[in-house]
Design a protein around this motif. Structure first.
Motif, mmCIF file in Angstrom:
data_model
loop_
_atom_site.group_PDB
_atom_site.id
_atom_site.type_symbol
_atom_site.label_atom_id
_atom_site.label_comp_id
_atom_site.label_asym_id
_atom_site.label_seq_id
_atom_site.Cartn_x
_atom_site.Cartn_y
_atom_site.Cartn_z
ATOM 1 N N UNK A 101 0.835 -1.210 0.000
ATOM 2 C CA UNK A 101 0.000 0.000 0.000
ATOM 3 C C UNK A 101 0.864 1.251 0.000
ATOM 4 N N UNK A 102 1.953 1.224 0.767
ATOM 5 C CA UNK A 102 2.855 2.382 0.812
ATOM 6 C C UNK A 102 3.493 2.629 -0.547
ATOM 7 N N UNK A 103 3.904 1.543 -1.232
ATOM 8 C CA UNK A 103 4.506 1.703 -2.553
ATOM 9 C C UNK A 103 3.500 2.301 -3.542
ATOM 10 N N UNK A 104 2.265 1.815 -3.485
ATOM 11 C CA UNK A 104 1.241 2.308 -4.411
ATOM 12 C C UNK A 104 0.926 3.782 -4.165
ATOM 13 N N UNK A 105 0.770 4.159 -2.888
ATOM 14 C CA UNK A 105 0.465 5.551 -2.566
ATOM 15 C C UNK A 105 1.651 6.452 -2.896
ATOM 16 N N UNK A 106 2.866 5.951 -2.646
ATOM 17 C CA UNK A 106 4.059 6.736 -2.952
ATOM 18 C C UNK A 106 4.170 7.000 -4.451
ATOM 19 N N UNK A 107 3.899 5.965 -5.255
ATOM 20 C CA UNK A 107 3.942 6.148 -6.713
ATOM 21 C C UNK A 107 2.885 7.148 -7.164
ATOM 22 N N UNK A 108 1.683 7.019 -6.594
ATOM 23 C CA UNK A 108 0.619 7.962 -6.941
ATOM 24 C C UNK A 108 0.979 9.379 -6.520
ATOM 25 N N UNK A 109 1.715 9.513 -5.405
ATOM 26 C CA UNK A 109 2.111 10.837 -4.950
ATOM 27 C C UNK A 109 3.199 11.466 -5.798
ATOM 28 N N UNK A 110 4.012 10.633 -6.477
ATOM 29 C CA UNK A 110 5.087 11.163 -7.317
ATOM 30 C C UNK A 110 4.559 11.609 -8.678
ATOM 31 N N UNK A 111 3.464 11.006 -9.155
ATOM 32 C CA UNK A 111 2.940 11.335 -10.476
ATOM 33 C C UNK A 111 2.662 12.824 -10.673
ATOM 34 N N UNK A 112 1.970 13.505 -9.724
ATOM 35 C CA UNK A 112 1.760 14.946 -9.931
ATOM 36 C C UNK A 112 3.065 15.722 -10.051
ATOM 37 N N UNK A 113 4.091 15.304 -9.301
ATOM 38 C CA UNK A 113 5.380 15.998 -9.366
ATOM 39 C C UNK A 113 6.024 15.797 -10.731
ATOM 40 N N UNK A 114 5.868 14.594 -11.303
ATOM 41 C CA UNK A 114 6.418 14.329 -12.634
ATOM 42 C C UNK A 114 5.762 15.226 -13.677
ATOM 43 N N UNK A 115 4.437 15.319 -13.650
ATOM 44 C CA UNK A 115 3.739 16.180 -14.611
ATOM 45 C C UNK A 115 4.068 17.652 -14.371
ATOM 46 N N UNK A 116 4.168 18.027 -13.110
ATOM 47 C CA UNK A 116 4.557 19.395 -12.756
ATOM 48 C C UNK A 116 5.938 19.711 -13.335
ATOM 49 N N UNK A 117 6.875 18.774 -13.157
ATOM 50 C CA UNK A 117 8.239 18.991 -13.649
ATOM 51 C C UNK A 117 8.269 19.078 -15.169
ATOM 52 N N UNK A 118 7.440 18.285 -15.842
ATOM 53 C CA UNK A 118 7.401 18.316 -17.302
ATOM 54 C C UNK A 118 6.963 19.689 -17.813
ATOM 55 N N UNK A 119 5.930 20.259 -17.209
ATOM 56 C CA UNK A 119 5.461 21.580 -17.631
ATOM 57 C C UNK A 119 6.517 22.648 -17.341
ATOM 58 N N UNK A 120 7.130 22.565 -16.154
ATOM 59 C CA UNK A 120 8.154 23.555 -15.792
ATOM 60 C C UNK A 120 9.352 23.487 -16.725
ATOM 61 N N UNK A 121 9.722 22.275 -17.147
ATOM 62 C CA UNK A 121 10.848 22.132 -18.066
ATOM 63 C C UNK A 121 10.540 22.777 -19.411
ATOM 64 N N UNK A 122 9.324 22.565 -19.898
ATOM 65 C CA UNK A 122 8.941 23.184 -21.169
ATOM 66 C C UNK A 122 8.905 24.705 -21.035
ATOM 67 N N UNK A 123 8.422 25.192 -19.925
ATOM 68 C CA UNK A 123 8.373 26.634 -19.717
ATOM 69 C C UNK A 123 9.783 27.232 -19.678
ATOM 70 N N UNK A 124 10.702 26.542 -19.021
ATOM 71 C CA UNK A 124 12.080 27.043 -18.958
ATOM 72 C C UNK A 124 12.716 27.060 -20.347
#
Length: 412
Positions: A101-124
């Motif tokens: 359960x911890x692994x699943x929640x941790x992965x789900x918690x990282x997904x928004x950061x990945x998408x956030x980072x993708x947008x920020x990289x394109x903006x930069x």
């Protein structure tokens, strides 16, 4: 200025090969620190090679800002991954006596950061790109993009891929409508319903056929299911290539920058040939190097070659034994190299394989694909460019640090 601006591409394989090789070797020798200088130099090469109307793009990013942004992102991510995951692991073991359960929640918690980072990289990247002296830019909206990515992916997965064009269109529209060139705003037109074509049909056939063969193979153990996957998976890969080409063409042709329009005409056959030929070439060269290195190390460990006992341990049936030959009584036995020498030999082999892989990706894939997409792009009604004025510089303190830390969203 004329009725249209055709795009030229001036990059050459030989110059890029030596640039990519030198910067990759310096990255290895500096234990990865030079990576930010490597990325900057490669981007400047690619940007200067793309020349709409004969005027090259300019990349004004600096390696030091990338390095500092990466260090800031690492600190933030270390806190997040360390503290949050520790709390999740403790709660998972306390309540469920399991870490899944911890692994699943941790992965789900990282997904928004990945998408956030993708947008920020394109903006930069856009904030550090200029053409005809005018800066590109992007409106802030990384968190809005992140939750939209999660929502669209959930809808796409629940529809078994049927609504993939809807996801592709709305995510690209979100990014495009927030993109700026000088004082002009980019606008994405069109409709996602018109993105269903032959390519999407092949993607769906590949997806459903692969799922069917996989389910049959796992449940019934049918040998024919394996051969079915050997057909459906290449079909799916070719369908995805066609889908990317068709969606790029459609979305580009429905973009407007003030009064400026775009016409993209990438050819599916050309893109598919570059992709297949590129991966085949990379596999042959890198695989050959790795095989030769592994054979050399194996014979260093076993100087006598592959004897019968070794072959039996490896599960290989030895053939007929060769007739014994007389040996000099004082012939020295071949001595195996010490373990530390073998381990030391594996390190340069490892770095050589991955360095060569990175260099060959530029030569066999990135450069020819960039050339084809650039040379099939035309800007219509270029007279409207005269009305566009300069925009303020975006300082962008942390550069694309989160994308570097997560290894996502970085072009070239």
């Amino acid at each position: 200025m004329g009725s249209a601006l055709h795009t030229e591409f001036a990059g050459q394989r030989r110059a890029l090969f030596w640039l990519a090789l030198r910067t990759a070797l310096l990255t290895v020798l500096t234990l990865g620190i030079y990576r930010f200088w490597m990325k900057t130099r490669l981007r400047r090469y690619y940007w200067s090679s793309v020349r709409p109307g004969g005027v090259p793009l300019e990349y004004a990013g600096e390696p030091l800002e990338k390095l500092l942004g990466f260090l800031v992102a690492v600190v933030v991510m270390a806190f997040y991954l360390g503290v949050v995951n520790l709390v999740l692991m403790f709660a998972s073991f306390s309540l469920l006596n399991s870490a899944m359960a911890a692994y699943a929640i941790s992965f789900a918690g990282v997904l928004p950061v990945i998408f956030y980072a993708s947008y920020r990289a394109r903006r930069y990247i856009l904030a550090r790109t200029r053409w005809r002296g005018l800066r590109f830019g992007m409106v802030p909206g990384a968190w809005g993009y992140a939750w939209r990515c999660i929502a669209h992916w959930m809808v796409t997965l629940l529809s078994l891929g049927l609504l993939l064009p809807r996801q592709t269109f709305w995510l690209e529209k979100y990014r495009a409508d927030r993109t700026r060139y000088g004082s002009a705003a980019l606008e994405q037109g069109g409709s996602w319903r018109k993105m269903y074509g032959a390519a999407m049909l092949h993607v769906l056939i590949g997806v459903f056929a692969s799922l069917l063969f996989l389910i049959v193979g796992l449940n019934g153990g049918e040998p024919g299911a394996l051969w079915g996957l050997c057909l459906s998976l290449p079909w799916l890969l070719l369908g995805l290539i066609a889908y990317r080409v068709e969606t790029f063409r459609y979305l580009t042709n429905h973009k407007r920058l003030g009064g400026v329009g775009f016409e993209a005409a990438p050819r599916l056959g050309r893109v598919a040939w570059i992709t297949l030929r590129g991966w085949l070439g990379i596999g042959l060269v890198v695989g050959g190097l790795a095989t030769l290195g592994a054979v050399a190390i194996t014979f260093a460990v076993h100087p006598g070659g592959f004897d019968v006992e070794l072959m039996e341990e490896m599960g290989i049936e030895p053939g007929e034994a060769e007739p014994e030959t007389a040996e000099a009584p004082d012939a020295p036995e071949p001595q195996a190299l010490p373990d530390w020498v073998v381990f030391a030999a594996l390190i340069p082999l490892y770095f050589a394989v991955f360095t060569l892989y990175g260099v060959l990706r530029h030569i066999f894939l990135t450069l020819p694909l960039a050339r084809h997409y650039a040379e099939t792009l035309t800007l219509t009604n270029p007279d409207a460019l005269e009305a566009i004025t300069q925009r303020a510089r975006d300082p962008f303190a942390e550069a694309e640090g989160f994308a570097d830390a997560l290894d996502v969203g970085a072009a070239f």
